[in-house]
Motif scaffolding. Sequence first.
Motif, short mmCIF file in Angstrom:
data_model
loop_
_atom_site.label_atom_id
_atom_site.label_comp_id
_atom_site.label_asym_id
_atom_site.label_seq_id
_atom_site.Cartn_x
_atom_site.Cartn_y
_atom_site.Cartn_z
N TYR A 1 42.54 -1.15 -10.37
CA TYR A 1 41.76 -2.38 -10.50
C TYR A 1 40.57 -2.05 -11.41
CZ TYR A 1 43.90 -4.44 -6.27
OH TYR A 1 44.76 -4.97 -5.34
N CYS B 1 36.75 -3.45 -11.63
CA CYS B 1 35.82 -4.33 -10.94
C CYS B 1 34.45 -4.23 -11.59
CB CYS B 1 35.71 -3.96 -9.47
SG CYS B 1 37.30 -3.95 -8.62
N TYR C 1 35.89 -4.52 -5.10
CA TYR C 1 37.27 -4.02 -5.02
C TYR C 1 37.88 -4.33 -3.65
CZ TYR C 1 40.96 -0.61 -4.06
OH TYR C 1 42.13 -0.02 -3.66
#
Length: 245
Positions: free
Chosen positions: A156, A158, A225
């Motif tokens: 991810y 973020c 996250y």
Amino acid sequence: MAGLELLSDQGFRIDGRRAHELRKIQCKLGVFSQADGSAYVEQGNTKVLAAVYGPHEIRGSRSKLLQDKVLVNCQFSMATFSTSERKRRPRGDRKSQEMTMHLQQTFNAAILTSLHPRSQIDIFVEVLQSDGGNYCASVNAATLAVIDAGIPMKDYVCACSASYLGDSPIVDINYLEESSGSPEIIVAVLPKSEQIVFLEMNGRLHEDNLSKVVDMAVKGCKDVYGVLDRTVREHVSEVGTSLEP
């Protein structure tokens, strides 16, 4: 606007949060059926839509084609009604071009670009309502849209902002805090490795306080996250349930 007005003696900010608290984040994946991936994110009163198309063949000039990796094409825009002042040009102005470049830099670092050579991924982001942290909300929405499109990423990505008010760092600043003249640091992080893929600083900050503010922003990214990951897992379980016979 004096810093003391934005942070009370009891440690509360103008919207009732404490220094380390994020604004409320609400998100949803798969909001456009026409796009390969899409997401909607509300971070406080900042609202952002993101859509992802691709990987697909290069469109337009073939000179943009990259032999060894995918071309990540981003476009950032703000709806004309997104701020109290009506914008005449929702895209193409200097600020939007700058944000487009920042998004491109961030997602080039996060997407596994070598898996789709000689192709293109389009990431479109539009701010529907602006109340500070536009870049951060845009990154978080685009991350969910890329995941929804099934495009492989290292992790991810973020983003979160932080500032320094009075004698304390604060996280995820809103428009009033952003426009107070206090220094602002914006960070985009790959949470598992803690690798910083984007960092921007607006305003002057004493070096003794720099690490405190950066640490606060990175901690904010990890908190973001947690919210994004939970949303993705819920979405996947919902889709899985709907596909069952």
